[in-house]
Design a protein around this motif. Structure first.
Motif, short mmCIF file in Angstrom:
data_model
loop_
_atom_site.label_atom_id
_atom_site.label_comp_id
_atom_site.label_asym_id
_atom_site.label_seq_id
_atom_site.Cartn_x
_atom_site.Cartn_y
_atom_site.Cartn_z
N GLY A 39 0.81 -1.21 0.00
CA GLY A 39 0.00 0.00 0.00
C GLY A 39 0.85 1.26 0.00
N ILE A 40 1.92 1.25 0.78
CA ILE A 40 2.82 2.40 0.82
C ILE A 40 3.46 2.61 -0.55
CG2 ILE A 40 4.99 3.28 1.77
CD1 ILE A 40 4.24 1.94 4.41
N GLY A 41 3.89 1.51 -1.15
CA GLY A 41 4.49 1.61 -2.48
C GLY A 41 3.51 2.16 -3.50
N ALA A 42 2.27 1.69 -3.45
CA ALA A 42 1.25 2.13 -4.41
C ALA A 42 0.85 3.58 -4.19
CB ALA A 42 0.02 1.23 -4.30
N SER A 43 1.01 4.07 -2.96
CA SER A 43 0.58 5.44 -2.65
C SER A 43 1.40 6.49 -3.39
CB SER A 43 0.67 5.68 -1.14
OG SER A 43 2.03 5.71 -0.70
N PHE A 44 2.56 6.13 -3.91
CA PHE A 44 3.39 7.08 -4.64
C PHE A 44 2.87 7.32 -6.06
CE2 PHE A 44 6.21 5.89 -1.24
CZ PHE A 44 6.95 7.04 -0.99
N GLY A 45 1.92 6.51 -6.48
CA GLY A 45 1.39 6.66 -7.83
C GLY A 45 1.97 5.63 -8.78
N ASN A 46 1.49 5.66 -10.02
CA ASN A 46 1.91 4.66 -10.99
C ASN A 46 2.49 5.26 -12.25
OD1 ASN A 46 -0.39 5.75 -12.05
ND2 ASN A 46 -1.55 3.82 -12.15
N GLN A 47 3.13 6.41 -12.09
CA GLN A 47 3.72 7.05 -13.26
C GLN A 47 5.11 7.59 -12.95
OE1 GLN A 47 0.99 10.05 -14.64
NE2 GLN A 47 -0.35 8.56 -15.66
N GLY A 75 8.04 4.51 -5.37
CA GLY A 75 7.13 3.60 -4.69
C GLY A 75 7.60 2.17 -4.75
N SER A 76 8.09 1.74 -5.91
CA SER A 76 8.58 0.38 -6.07
C SER A 76 9.81 0.14 -5.20
CB SER A 76 8.92 0.11 -7.54
OG SER A 76 7.77 0.21 -8.36
N LEU A 77 10.70 1.14 -5.16
CA LEU A 77 11.90 1.01 -4.34
C LEU A 77 11.55 0.95 -2.86
CD1 LEU A 77 14.97 0.99 -4.11
CD2 LEU A 77 14.93 3.50 -4.10
N THR A 78 10.60 1.78 -2.44
CA THR A 78 10.16 1.77 -1.04
C THR A 78 9.57 0.41 -0.66
OG1 THR A 78 9.67 4.14 -1.13
CG2 THR A 78 8.64 2.87 0.64
N ASN A 79 8.73 -0.12 -1.54
CA ASN A 79 8.13 -1.43 -1.31
C ASN A 79 9.20 -2.51 -1.22
OD1 ASN A 79 6.20 -3.46 -1.05
ND2 ASN A 79 5.86 -3.61 -3.24
#
Length: 209
Positions: A40-48, A55-59
């Motif tokens: 959820g935290i990773g997705a919260s950064f957006g998808n662009q 977000g992917s790095l955080t996840n």
């Protein structure tokens, strides 16, 4: 003397799980929640663009911390089920060694699979205990890979059967309306640690003349 038997590893996992079943189920649920929060935290950064990369790095980083904690937790649960607690899930050291080991093993296995598949499978079995060795002994990635290679030497077929058995057990857990995974995942995780402990002890035992 060869004493590694896949079935015995699974039986150990089951017998240990039965000693504190609700504890293991609770920890399995906690890990699932933590993994969901990380996603959820990773997705919260957006998808662009850059936001998605962050977000992917955080996840990924959170996932590494979760992996370290889970590894430490099951090592402790195997060695001392009576004193193991959920606090074992917080085990942030050695982060860089663990990260390096995961990346190196991943690269070796993927390259093996891309080349001829079989080398990838062999590499996966050869280095399967590397993360456990990093957490257990604090060794660096290369040293941990060497140690994993040493203790798995001569046991590849047995390990292949063992991995297949753990997959089968978890498939059965999945078929039990997913709830069974709360039992089979801790069970098989304990079995993997027992395999690691068994092969480590066996590798240190001198062969009788």
């Amino acid at each position: 003397m060869n004493t590694f038997a896949p079935g015995a590893m699974i039986r150990f996992g089951w017998e240990t799980f039965k000693k504190r079943p609700w504890f293991f189920i609770g920890v399995a649920l906690l890990v699932a929640v933590l993994s969901g929060v990380a996603s959820g935290i990773g997705a919260s950064f957006g998808n662009q663009g850059v936001a998605q990369s962050i977000g992917s790095l955080t996840n990924f980083v959170i996932g590494i911390f979760i992996g370290m904690g889970v590894t430490a937790f099951f090592l402790k649960s195997h060695d001392s089920i009576e004193t193991a607690g959920s606090g074992e899930l917080w085990h942030p050291q050695p982060f860089w060694y663990f990260l390096g080991a995961k990346l190196l093993v991943g690269v070796v296995v993927v390259l093996g699979l891309v080349l001829l598949i079989v080398p990838g499978i062999i590499s996966g079995l050869m280095f399967m205990f590397t993360p456990y060795i990093v957490i257990d002994k604090g060794l660096g990635p290369i040293e941990a890979m060497r140690e994993s290679k040493h203790i798995t030497d001569g046991h590849k077929w047995q390990l292949l059967g063992f991995v297949g058995l753990t997959v089968l057990v978890n498939i059965l857990g999945f078929l039990c309306f997913l709830v069974g995974l709360l039992v089979t995942i801790p069970l098989t995780a304990l079995a993997v640690v027992h395999a690691y402990r068994t092969l480590s002890a066996q590798a240190k035992t001198p062969v009788a003349a």
